[in-house]
Design an enzyme around this catalytic site. Structure first.
Site, PDB file in Angstrom:
ATOM      1  N   GLY A  46     -20.926  -7.832  -8.538  1.00 43.02           N
ATOM      2  CA  GLY A  46     -21.733  -6.897  -9.339  1.00 43.02           C
ATOM      3  C   GLY A  46     -22.979  -7.032  -8.879  1.00 43.02           C
ATOM      4  O   GLY A  46     -24.097  -6.589  -9.776  1.00 43.02           O
ATOM      5  N   HIS A  47     -23.470  -7.714  -7.894  1.00 36.18           N
ATOM      6  CA  HIS A  47     -24.935  -7.978  -7.659  1.00 36.18           C
ATOM      7  C   HIS A  47     -25.291  -7.645  -6.222  1.00 36.18           C
ATOM      8  O   HIS A  47     -25.406  -8.394  -5.130  1.00 36.18           O
ATOM      9  CB  HIS A  47     -25.136  -9.315  -7.550  1.00 36.18           C
ATOM     10  CG  HIS A  47     -26.626 -10.075  -7.860  1.00 36.18           C
ATOM     11  ND1 HIS A  47     -27.371 -10.209  -6.404  1.00 36.18           N
ATOM     12  CD2 HIS A  47     -27.546 -10.059  -8.754  1.00 36.18           C
ATOM     13  CE1 HIS A  47     -28.719 -10.582  -6.698  1.00 36.18           C
ATOM     14  NE2 HIS A  47     -29.019 -10.409  -8.150  1.00 36.18           N
ATOM     15  N   PHE A  48     -25.397  -6.576  -5.796  1.00 37.86           N
ATOM     16  CA  PHE A  48     -25.961  -5.139  -6.148  1.00 37.86           C
ATOM     17  C   PHE A  48     -24.679  -4.276  -5.855  1.00 37.86           C
ATOM     18  O   PHE A  48     -24.221  -4.631  -4.803  1.00 37.86           O
ATOM     19  CB  PHE A  48     -27.256  -4.680  -5.755  1.00 37.86           C
ATOM     20  CG  PHE A  48     -28.269  -5.486  -6.261  1.00 37.86           C
ATOM     21  CD1 PHE A  48     -29.013  -4.992  -7.384  1.00 37.86           C
ATOM     22  CD2 PHE A  48     -28.750  -6.486  -5.532  1.00 37.86           C
ATOM     23  CE1 PHE A  48     -29.921  -5.717  -8.076  1.00 37.86           C
ATOM     24  CE2 PHE A  48     -29.919  -7.168  -6.103  1.00 37.86           C
ATOM     25  CZ  PHE A  48     -30.541  -6.745  -7.455  1.00 37.86           C
ATOM     26  N   VAL A  53     -26.062  -8.948  -2.585  1.00 35.18           N
ATOM     27  CA  VAL A  53     -26.944  -9.751  -1.911  1.00 35.18           C
ATOM     28  C   VAL A  53     -26.978 -11.011  -2.777  1.00 35.18           C
ATOM     29  O   VAL A  53     -26.468 -11.189  -4.075  1.00 35.18           O
ATOM     30  CB  VAL A  53     -28.391  -9.421  -2.183  1.00 35.18           C
ATOM     31  CG1 VAL A  53     -29.004  -9.052  -3.482  1.00 35.18           C
ATOM     32  CG2 VAL A  53     -29.496 -10.129  -1.387  1.00 35.18           C
TER      33      VAL A  53
END
Length: 151
Positions: A46-48, A53
């Site tokens: 979920g990051h990104f 990242v």
């Protein structure tokens, strides 16, 4: 003589929150270790969405585990402290500057330099480097590390 295997065995973390693969060097003045951020780590989902990242808080944790906790265990063992493998660890302050992104499957190297270790408080300057030897992040981390109390 204290081995890096002994230090790794005493770390109070496990997968997926263990961010130390290997300790390259440790002495009274600092610690150097490496970690590869595997692409299957849960925070990447979920990051990104389009280009994962590594979150800064995870980079900071990696620096703390290698640069502060591994060094702290070495220093405790060097003082001939005996403990049952249970450690009391608490981060007391952190100031980090982030300079480059870290992506899935990237190996980083963390180097710490002891500022002081007294009364169970350890303060270190830390730097994280990527595989191109560029600084990913740097800063100062302090925490308390001492043997746990027996029940």
């Amino acid at each position: 003589m204290i081995t890096t295997k002994e230090i790794l065995a005493l770390l109070p973390y496990s997968d997926p929150f263990l961010f130390v693969d290997e300790i390259k060097e440790v002495n009274e003045q600092g610690c150097e270790g490496v970690y590869r951020f595997r692409e299957n780590l849960p925070f990447y989902r979920g990051h990104f969405k389009e280009q994962p990242v590594t979150p800064g808080v995870i980079l900071t944790e990696c620096c703390a585990q290698i640069g502060l906790v591994c060094l702290g265990i070495f220093l405790l063992l060097s003082e001939e402290q005996t403990f049952s493998g249970k450690l009391q660890i608490a981060m007391s302050s952190v100031e980090m500057e982030f300079l480059n992104a870290t992506y899935p499957n990237e190996e980083v190297r963390v180097v710490s330099e002891k500022v002081y270790f007294r009364f169970s408080k350890l303060k270190c300057k830390v730097k994280m480097y990527n595989s191109n030897n560029e600084i990913v992040c740097k800063g100062t981390i302090a925490g308390m590390i001492k043997p746990g109390q027996h029940a």
